[in-house]
Design an enzyme around this catalytic site. Structure first.
Site, short mmCIF file in Angstrom:
data_model
loop_
_atom_site.label_atom_id
_atom_site.label_comp_id
_atom_site.label_asym_id
_atom_site.label_seq_id
_atom_site.Cartn_x
_atom_site.Cartn_y
_atom_site.Cartn_z
N HIS A 1 -13.62 20.96 -24.36
CA HIS A 1 -14.74 20.12 -24.76
C HIS A 1 -14.46 18.73 -24.21
O HIS A 1 -13.31 18.28 -24.22
CB HIS A 1 -14.83 19.94 -26.28
CG HIS A 1 -14.98 21.19 -27.06
ND1 HIS A 1 -13.91 21.95 -27.45
CD2 HIS A 1 -16.08 21.79 -27.56
CE1 HIS A 1 -14.36 22.98 -28.15
NE2 HIS A 1 -15.66 22.92 -28.23
N ASP B 1 -12.17 16.71 -26.50
CA ASP B 1 -10.75 16.96 -26.73
C ASP B 1 -9.88 16.60 -25.54
O ASP B 1 -8.69 16.37 -25.71
CB ASP B 1 -10.44 18.37 -27.28
CG ASP B 1 -11.09 19.49 -26.53
OD1 ASP B 1 -11.83 20.27 -27.15
OD2 ASP B 1 -10.84 19.63 -25.32
#
Ligand SMILES: [Co+2]
Ligand SMILES: [Co+2]
Ligand SMILES: [Co+2]
Ligand SMILES: [Co+2]
Ligand SMILES: [Co+2]
Ligand SMILES: [Co+2]
Ligand SMILES: [Co+2]
Ligand SMILES: [Co+2]
Lengths: 434, 434, 434, 434
Positions: C99, C102
């Protein structure tokens, strides 16, 4: 300064369209000769009201908390007390509950944390005296800190066990200091993630010893309120030892603790265990062990503890039928262990939520009282078992009957004829009162 | 005449591709110095093998039963005995279980039903003598007949209660007559459809009295095998009193019945209660109360008792780890309380099903034995609790420690450091043996 | 510097007792003429490996992350990339997923966050080039930030919708920059907390428009990998629109998106939806829509996404039967969307966990291949439907048959006779290969 | 002769204590300008009222049916029609539904069964004419007979498929003969017990072909009512293809059947699928596919279809909000697909049960109407999405927006500020009307 953008919530009656008024909860109104307030004994949980940031496993907190400076300081903790008492005053709730770590910060070491706790407790004591608010129960948070990841009183690590003991000792003393009416254990980490690494027998022996130490310490310091165990089946653990009322009672019987404990039953935990709330309440009350209630509501299509506010009138009616049936609360009460949805982030949502919960319980109380006064439900049940009011029934109930006695009767009788259970009629009867 | 189109099932070893051969179950092969047969003590349930027509709530039976004339006659019942023993002989199972009403017909009145039962029991006794097959346990069916719709030992109707008592009395006597090793209670209707019409306390008092009468009657007739209670959480009732192992233990403790009862744990009932099978087994074994096992398997995505055959090697390994851990069965065994799917309607499907179940348990036994011999799993668990092997741990376990003692330690120690629980490593370890 | 206290994990074969060796996964070993590595296409998720602190709703993180300075800085983010690639190298995984949030920090405003992302993406690109590791798919985190509490592409607030669009635009561009093979949507907040405040139709229309914009933007920037939707039924929302494979397909059909999307199926999401993993895979594959797999495992007795590592050989066998059955992955792979238990806090637990997952899938691959080579299972299924290989069957399948045609046959035929479904025999057959 | 020991049920108003009177359902009373009767269009299911013996998987039928001679004769079937119409008359229900096999017996062969059906249909036609009662929908029972154990339209056996086709053909013709308003498919056996023996794709292709033949045959015979599919997730099968509304819609879209079908949504099936009833209704209504409703209620703590009578006012309010929201029923209605509990064995329990169900829906209707008249709920929802009533929103909704457009806005705007979702306030609002 005011943080809740409303006046003290007033009773305005069922026709009011004011969302921030009680439509049913009228604290001094008498029901069966006792005020609604005394019947219901509402309590607010410090954790959800003051500390719940409304995060979830997939996202951070949303709650707007203008009173909170975000620090872990004791000053911030003390400041929160005033806000909490403003909340209690505006909503009109007279009891509250806390975990040690939501009223005061966990600091660098145990001594420092204890000191911070003393400071906040002193402040709470002052506010209690000022307002007449009472502590329904205190408890120690033995589940949040990583040290408790593998259990507290059931940790495989003796140092963790000692730490937990010290924390409960202190929390118990603070509860005593604040004239708390009870003390609760919720074993958030007392269970296991996998049986592969777990010695269940040894863990439960440790838990039994731990609770006996709590009983001993209570005696020593003169705390005479009951201890409560709050059952919950899973979450956070894969299995939690206190999974439901029966599991708790079995444990208390096995370890000789029945005289010192009662149960604190939570609606959402009941349904997570696959039981109805009224089942768990009835099991507890039948054993003389129903102490207090965590009044919330779950979503039975969801597999975790949503801790929603109680807004279902059927549910509160069932609860109040059991509570009235056992003659009301003694030390316990209705603690709203409920949180707003993550999307309800405004302080005023706390007001909406509690107004709803209190009104829903007020209706439950009035309906349960009406059902009892009407008498048809109780009469049906009494009549249903009336064949046991006979001589034979008495003999059975006195433990004086044998299979041979009963076989004689069965051979002599023809085929028994059952009366209908009339479940649908009784469900309709309840709806007459809703 | 043969009804199962196969020879006696033989052990052919893991490389066989014969679906009607054992690939792992070799009855006389020694595992840890005891034959597989003695370890596993397989039993076949008369009801599923002989009487299950494979209907479901949405459709009638599909099972092909060429031996059955479809009548409710005693003759038909006696004829079935031969077929059942042919089955046992071909599959190589030495124990069996029955309900009174699946071996013999329920007739117009109790006396007639009792007489039919005597006739079939005489036939069974003859076949037992001829073959060496033994009765693992008997039980009375207190759930099928409409008279039990509202309970048997917890019926609101005293006549039904008497009838149930007479039926259990007779079933107990028949069990004794057949040298049965145990007697089981499964409370199919002991529970409630709705709390609205139920006096739970009174029902449980009646059940307690009933079980005490059973204990008394067993003494009177010289039956000294244990009684078993088989927990199940719901189905057919909304709630069944014997919902899980903890609920049963709580009941047995409350009513002073711990010395006379053990538990018969069924896999599918465990999962319906929200527990793993190994949990229920461990709870029972820790209390010294694991008596026997109903060896089947559920589908955890399905909300009712599918009673499928055990074909999951992980599951049978977990079961056998507990069984070996408690030193093996004494009076109990592995009763296949399992039925074929409704689509598996041929008699030969009974063979496929039991071959699979027996082989899967044979693998579970060998794997569990190997895990124990390897020792790494047990060693990990022992080590994990080693801080309680200290002086302090001993003091705690002896009940000689106080919160003050522990607080001193906690204040003196720094923050505890936990060792990893290593769940993933242990799961991998199990896979080394699968 | 090394953060994982082990050497590169080696294949040592099934007799190894080294917990940190592969016993089954031998990357270059050929199965059906293709290397295991090419069959399985393992990917590691950046979020669980690098960013999961192992907190849960009842307690804080436990994960030991000595490489992380705990700050939200871009420097810290860049430093993590090296650790992640050390992990990938030691475990021997060639693909990864991320993502946006992250890999890089969310900063004060969108422009700053985008800039941080660019910095990390540059670093990732460099490491990819250096190691040959590939990006299986990228995605934008549209669920953690409070702004998305009420939805992203289904938010009631147009500004949030715009923000989400900007974030996906950027994540898509970064995926393109890293030669990502696909792009995934998991609609963590695309659903509702309560229908009371929700206009479901309008929300889904907005979602349809959003996904069309993504398709358009992909075209514009030359990204030609497929989009994936990852179904999940609930959590965090009360209901999530992408609840299972069928719901996603229905949505994609309704909004004309079938040509641009495939599904990314996760085991734990399948079971939370009440389906088996093989069901969801089969539904997707039958529609030509099975794109990629989030390889983990749930606990079907637990009501939330536990995202455990896949260690059940039955499960991986079923997955690989479907994957081999559709001719293998094209753009997708097996992404371990799995996390260690909260108690498994050491970096080395990451190694144990992935070794177990990879070995379990290697066994699943070999077993599935053997079952296919054996042929008995496929033959049984083919034979079971053989009555449809007739003239009549062909007519039916060509849509050329009428009820009148079929009625003639039914009236002429006697009662159909069914062949047994042989479920138990087939379950035993699978066990021959386990 | 009368079999229901009561007079025609009358409306006596909310203060009545007569359990066999309507307290809320006043058929001719206008709500929003339409009679309650026209709004609600209650239907009674022939199967539960006349044929349900109240057995369950653990015990035989308990229902007292003095009118039934227990035979499988056509005479008995014809006699039942009079009893059913007595029931309809006394309870005041104007519509009904049937399966072919519950109105007429399945006899030795299809021709004979068809003949019996014709006889009963003639009788029904006569009674319809006499009373004005209408057939809401007919259906064929393709799940009870053992021939359908492995599916009907998805059977692996072409002869079974032909038989099912012939049965639907006839049932459709009988529905037409009785001027039925619709025709329903509930695919009780259309699914699988295990994927191991199942070719899902081929089965669904056969089902698609089957439904197209039904559409063609309807055209041929001039039946122009809609077809309904009734979703249900599992039971009796392990998985049923029509598992929920989304799965049905996906299937109908894939096979080009959207124009000829609508959905018949049942409350208990919704919750078994893990959805709320209002969810399933909303999904169906949004697609323009909500046709009719099976009005019952499940027990969400129980994993099978309990088909209880609707007695929860919250539930009926939610249903009626959706029904009023779509402008009311056209061809469909509220069919009480509900059965008494097994303990409620008296004929009069049928009356109690339906009185409760009808009153509960009458309250739901009045409450839903009041909520709509009040307007606050709808206003809140409208306001919540008002940012999409802007230029930008219109552009998005018209499909004319791009990620680039939206990114520009997101970069220009500051952080979006969300308004509270106010779930608790809205739940309280609903309680104002209960
Ligand atoms: Co609680
Ligand atoms: Co809770
Ligand atoms: Co059993
Ligand atoms: Co069972
Ligand atoms: Co995933
Ligand atoms: Co997941
Ligand atoms: Co239905
Ligand atoms: Co149903």
């Amino acid at each position: 300064m005011s943080y809740f953008d409303c006046d003290k919530i007033q009773y305005e009656g069922p026709t009011s369209k004011n969302p921030l008024a009680f439509k049913h909860y009228n604290p001094e109104e008498l029901v069966d000769g006792k005020s609604m307030k005394e019947h219901l004994r509402f309590a607010a949980p410090y954790w959800h009201v003051m500390r719940n940031e409304l995060g979830d496993p997939f996202g951070g907190g949303t709650a707007v908390m203008p009173w909170d400076d975000g620090s872990n300081s004791t000053e911030n903790a003390v400041k929160r007390v005033d806000v909490f008492f403003e909340f209690l005053e505006k909503i009109g709730i007279d009891y509250y509950c806390w975990h040690d770590r939501d009223i005061a910060p966990e600091l660098g070491d145990l001594a420092a944390s204890n000191k911070a706790l003393d400071t906040v407790v002193a402040k709470l004591k002052e506010k209690q005296a000022e307002t007449g608010v009472k502590l329904l129960w205190g408890t120690a948070c033995l589940f949040s800190h990583p040290r408790y990841a593998q259990g507290a009183a059931t940790s495989p690590d003796a140092s963790v066990y000692a730490y937990a003991a010290a924390q409960v000792k202190k929390a118990l003393e603070c509860t005593k200091e604040l004239d708390g009416l009870g003390y609760t254990f919720w074993g958030g980490r007392e269970g296991y993630a996998t049986l592969l690494n777990t010695d269940m027998k040894r863990e439960l022996d440790h838990l039994g010893a731990f609770l006996h130490m709590a009983v001993d310490h209570a005696k020593k310091i003169g705390f005479d309120g009951p201890f409560y165990i709050e059952p919950k089946p899973r979450e956070p653990s894969t299995h939690q030892y206190d999974s439901d009322a029966a599991a708790c009672l079995n444990f208390l019987r096995e370890y000789g603790l029945m005289d010192h404990f009662k149960l604190n039953i939570e609606t959402n935990h009941a349904t997570l265990a696959g039981h109805t709330m009224e089942h768990e309440l009835t099991v507890s009350a039948n054993a003389g062990m129903l102490g207090s209630i965590d009044a919330n509501r779950g979503d039975t299509l969801i597999g975790w503890d949503t801790d929603q506010f109680p807004t279902d009138i059927y549910g509160t009616t069932q609860v109040m039928l059991v509570v009235l049936g056992m003659g009301g609360f003694t030390t316990g009460g209705l603690n709203f262990d409920a949180k707003r949805r993550r999307e309800s982030h405004d302080p005023i949502d706390l007001m909406h939520a509690h107004v709803g919960g209190m009104d829903t319980f007020a209706r439950g109380l009035k309906i349960a009282s009406a059902i009892r006064a009407d008498g048809r439900l109780a009469e049906f049940v009494k009549e249903r078992y009336s064949s046991f009011d006979s001589e034979l029934g008495k003999k059975v109930e006195a433990g004086q009957c044998s299979f041979e006695d009963l076989e004689k009767i069965a051979l002599a009788n023809g085929e028994p004829t059952l009366a209908s259970g009339r479940q649908e009629m009784l469900e309709n009867l309840i709806n007459e009162f809703i």
